[in-house]
Design an enzyme around this catalytic site. Structure first.
Site, PDB file in Angstrom:
ATOM      1  N   THR A 114       0.816  -1.223   0.000  1.00 10.70           N
ATOM      2  CA  THR A 114       0.000   0.000   0.000  1.00 10.70           C
ATOM      3  C   THR A 114       0.845   1.268   0.000  1.00 10.70           C
ATOM      4  O   THR A 114       0.354   2.351  -0.319  1.00 10.70           O
ATOM      5  CB  THR A 114      -0.923   0.042   1.237  1.00 10.70           C
ATOM      6  OG1 THR A 114      -0.119   0.074   2.425  1.00 10.70           O
ATOM      7  CG2 THR A 114      -1.842  -1.173   1.262  1.00 10.70           C
ATOM      8  N   CYS A 169       2.247   3.137   9.523  1.00 12.31           N
ATOM      9  CA  CYS A 169       1.288   3.304  10.622  1.00 12.31           C
ATOM     10  C   CYS A 169       1.958   3.230  11.987  1.00 12.31           C
ATOM     11  O   CYS A 169       3.087   2.757  12.128  1.00 12.31           O
ATOM     12  CB  CYS A 169       0.221   2.204  10.573  1.00 12.31           C
ATOM     13  SG  CYS A 169      -0.651   2.046   9.020  1.00 12.31           S
ATOM     14  N   CYS A 205      -2.391   1.149  15.192  1.00  9.89           N
ATOM     15  CA  CYS A 205      -3.346   1.482  14.129  1.00  9.89           C
ATOM     16  C   CYS A 205      -4.450   0.420  14.033  1.00  9.89           C
ATOM     17  O   CYS A 205      -4.189  -0.782  14.100  1.00  9.89           O
ATOM     18  CB  CYS A 205      -2.632   1.605  12.787  1.00  9.89           C
ATOM     19  SG  CYS A 205      -3.736   2.142  11.444  1.00  9.89           S
ATOM     20  N   ARG A 206      -5.694   0.884  13.829  1.00 14.71           N
ATOM     21  CA  ARG A 206      -6.845  -0.016  13.781  1.00 14.71           C
ATOM     22  C   ARG A 206      -7.085  -0.623  12.396  1.00 14.71           C
ATOM     23  O   ARG A 206      -8.045  -1.367  12.187  1.00 14.71           O
ATOM     24  CB  ARG A 206      -8.110   0.739  14.232  1.00 14.71           C
ATOM     25  CG  ARG A 206      -8.086   1.117  15.701  1.00 14.71           C
ATOM     26  CD  ARG A 206      -9.356   1.836  16.132  1.00 14.71           C
ATOM     27  NE  ARG A 206      -9.386   3.227  15.670  1.00 14.71           N
ATOM     28  CZ  ARG A 206     -10.158   3.690  14.713  1.00 14.71           C
ATOM     29  NH1 ARG A 206     -10.970   2.863  14.064  1.00 14.71           N
ATOM     30  NH2 ARG A 206     -10.135   4.961  14.358  1.00 14.71           N
ATOM     31  N   ARG A 219      -6.583  -3.063   9.075  1.00 10.80           N
ATOM     32  CA  ARG A 219      -6.445  -4.515   9.001  1.00 10.80           C
ATOM     33  C   ARG A 219      -4.968  -4.922   9.054  1.00 10.80           C
ATOM     34  O   ARG A 219      -4.108  -4.283   8.467  1.00 10.80           O
ATOM     35  CB  ARG A 219      -7.066  -5.025   7.708  1.00 10.80           C
ATOM     36  CG  ARG A 219      -7.031  -6.545   7.543  1.00 10.80           C
ATOM     37  CD  ARG A 219      -7.514  -6.956   6.171  1.00 10.80           C
ATOM     38  NE  ARG A 219      -8.867  -6.499   5.910  1.00 10.80           N
ATOM     39  CZ  ARG A 219      -9.486  -6.668   4.742  1.00 10.80           C
ATOM     40  NH1 ARG A 219      -8.863  -7.265   3.736  1.00 10.80           N
ATOM     41  NH2 ARG A 219     -10.719  -6.226   4.571  1.00 10.80           N
ATOM     42  N   ARG A 267       4.041   6.802   2.796  1.00  5.81           N
ATOM     43  CA  ARG A 267       3.250   7.966   3.198  1.00  5.81           C
ATOM     44  C   ARG A 267       2.451   7.626   4.461  1.00  5.81           C
ATOM     45  O   ARG A 267       2.098   6.461   4.687  1.00  5.81           O
ATOM     46  CB  ARG A 267       2.317   8.401   2.071  1.00  5.81           C
ATOM     47  CG  ARG A 267       1.271   7.392   1.661  1.00  5.81           C
ATOM     48  CD  ARG A 267       0.479   7.853   0.436  1.00  5.81           C
ATOM     49  NE  ARG A 267      -0.642   6.968   0.126  1.00  5.81           N
ATOM     50  CZ  ARG A 267      -0.544   5.851  -0.552  1.00  5.81           C
ATOM     51  NH1 ARG A 267       0.646   5.447  -1.003  1.00  5.81           N
ATOM     52  NH2 ARG A 267      -1.620   5.116  -0.793  1.00  5.81           N
ATOM     53  N   CYS A 270      -0.390   7.029   7.278  1.00  8.28           N
ATOM     54  CA  CYS A 270      -1.764   6.517   7.307  1.00  8.28           C
ATOM     55  C   CYS A 270      -2.725   7.643   7.716  1.00  8.28           C
ATOM     56  O   CYS A 270      -2.444   8.392   8.657  1.00  8.28           O
ATOM     57  CB  CYS A 270      -1.852   5.361   8.301  1.00  8.28           C
ATOM     58  SG  CYS A 270      -3.517   4.762   8.625  1.00  8.28           S
ATOM     59  N   CYS A 306      -4.507   6.474  11.509  1.00  7.57           N
ATOM     60  CA  CYS A 306      -3.806   6.622  12.801  1.00  7.57           C
ATOM     61  C   CYS A 306      -2.910   7.858  12.864  1.00  7.57           C
ATOM     62  O   CYS A 306      -2.396   8.196  13.929  1.00  7.57           O
ATOM     63  CB  CYS A 306      -3.000   5.366  13.122  1.00  7.57           C
ATOM     64  SG  CYS A 306      -1.604   5.077  11.991  1.00  7.57           S
TER      65      CYS A 306
END
Length: 351
Positions: free
Chosen positions: A32, A36, A40-41, A43, A65, A67, A70
């Site tokens: 991606t 994070c 971080c919530r 997945r 880059r 997130c 978070c």
């Protein structure tokens, strides 16, 4: 010194969404291009797609880059700007009462601010306002104003309402104001988590991470020792400590000058004094501390005194390690201890 976290330990921690490791590492996902926080919530990514970095800056330098969920470029649990503005407004005008209707007029959903105060101050937004008003009234009475004038000047509509609020906080009527003192408390954020700072008229009496275990016990013990109640508010010592902590975390300050108020036994005071003499960027063992107070056999007592230190960072118990060089217990978490030691070591050399 204790070995660094393994790749698997970091991966497991990120899978648990563990805020305990805030500031210790950054999780970047190759598929991606996003990095994070450990908590971080989002997945959990597949292990083969993960790379870890020590800082957000390293992740940026490697093309990742931040997130949007978070927000790893911001301080953990940073107070939102709109809440900062409201708190500032309340501190400047204790007569003000901000109710739900007023919040909606400002474009703020009341449930959002209620949840934030409950989570980060363990009180309701309206209780926070009430405690500020009582604190203002207490200081006014202490300065010689009448109880009646102090009550109405602080925004109370009736003397009976003020007396009920005052008694619920101090446990007695305002006529006995000279039998109690107030400890002011603020919440501040750092690169490794949010902290509470408390100060009496004499100086800083507590500086702890908000997720420290037994924090409520520390609060109760401090109130008992100083015969005081803890109320939101500020004083020159809290302004002083915020300025010095900002300089410390930016690598510009190696020694603190803010006054302290640390009730404890004579033995504890001697240990805390030795702690403050440990040079920035260096460490000592409990045994070395015991020798420094001329009691080489008091290693366990020294360790206990370190554990009872309520003023983190300023009284630097994080600079104490085991005789074997391993990191040992730290109230704010061993990983925060490692972060602080690594940070101080990297900033210890004179430019």
């Amino acid at each position: 010194m204790k070995k660094a976290l393994t790749f698997q330990e970091k991966y497991d921690a990120s899978g648990r969404k563990d805020s305990f490791y805030e500031g210790v590492f950054i999780t970047a996902v190759k598929t991606t291009g996003i990095f994070c926080r450990p908590s971080c919530r989002a997945r959990k990514p597949k292990i083969e797609n993960v790379v870890f970095y020590d800082t957000a800056q390293e992740a940026l330098q490697n093309g990742f880059r931040p997130c949007k969920l978070c927000k790893p470029m911001e301080k953990m649990d940073e107070t939102p700007e709109y809440i900062k503005n409201i708190i500032k407004e309340l501190h400047e005008n204790s007569y003000l009462r901000i109710r739900d209707g007023s919040l909606r007029q400002r474009g703020i959903e009341p449930s959002h601010i209620r949840r934030w105060f409950k989570k980060h101050h363990n009180t309701t937004f309206h209780s926070y306002q009430r405690m500020l008003r009582i604190n203002t009234a207490f200081n006014s009475i202490k300065q010689g104003k009448t109880i009646t004038n102090s009550a109405f000047d602080s925004g109370y509509d009736s003397l009976s309402g003020f007396n009920d609020s005052y008694r619920s906080i101090f446990g007695d009527s305002a006529t006995h104001f000279d039998e109690k003192s107030v400890i002011n408390i603020i919440r501040l954020t750092t690169p490794i988590g949010a902290m509470f700072a408390c100060a009496s008229d004499q100086g800083i009496c507590l500086l702890e991470f908000t997720d420290r275990r037994m924090l409520d016990t520390e609060f109760k013990d401090l109130c008992k020792r100083l015969n005081a109640v803890i109320l939101p508010g500020t004083n020159p010592h809290l302004e002083h400590v915020q300025a010095e902590l900002s300089e410390y975390f930016s690598g510009k300050r190696k020694k603190f000058t803010v006054p302290l108020d640390t009730p404890g036994t004579d033995f504890q005071q001697s240990v805390w004094k030795i702690l403050q003499n440990i040079v920035f960027g260096e460490t000592q063992s409990y045994k070395q501390q015991a020798i420094a107070i001329n009691n080489a056999q008091a290693i366990r007592a020294v360790a206990s005194a370190n554990g009872n230190n309520r003023v983190s960072i300023i009284i630097p118990c994080h600079r104490v390690i085991g005789s074997n060089g391993h990191l040992v217990g730290y109230g704010g978490g061993v990983h925060r201890k490692k972060w602080l030691l690594d940070f101080e070591k990297s900033n210890s050399k004179e430019p």
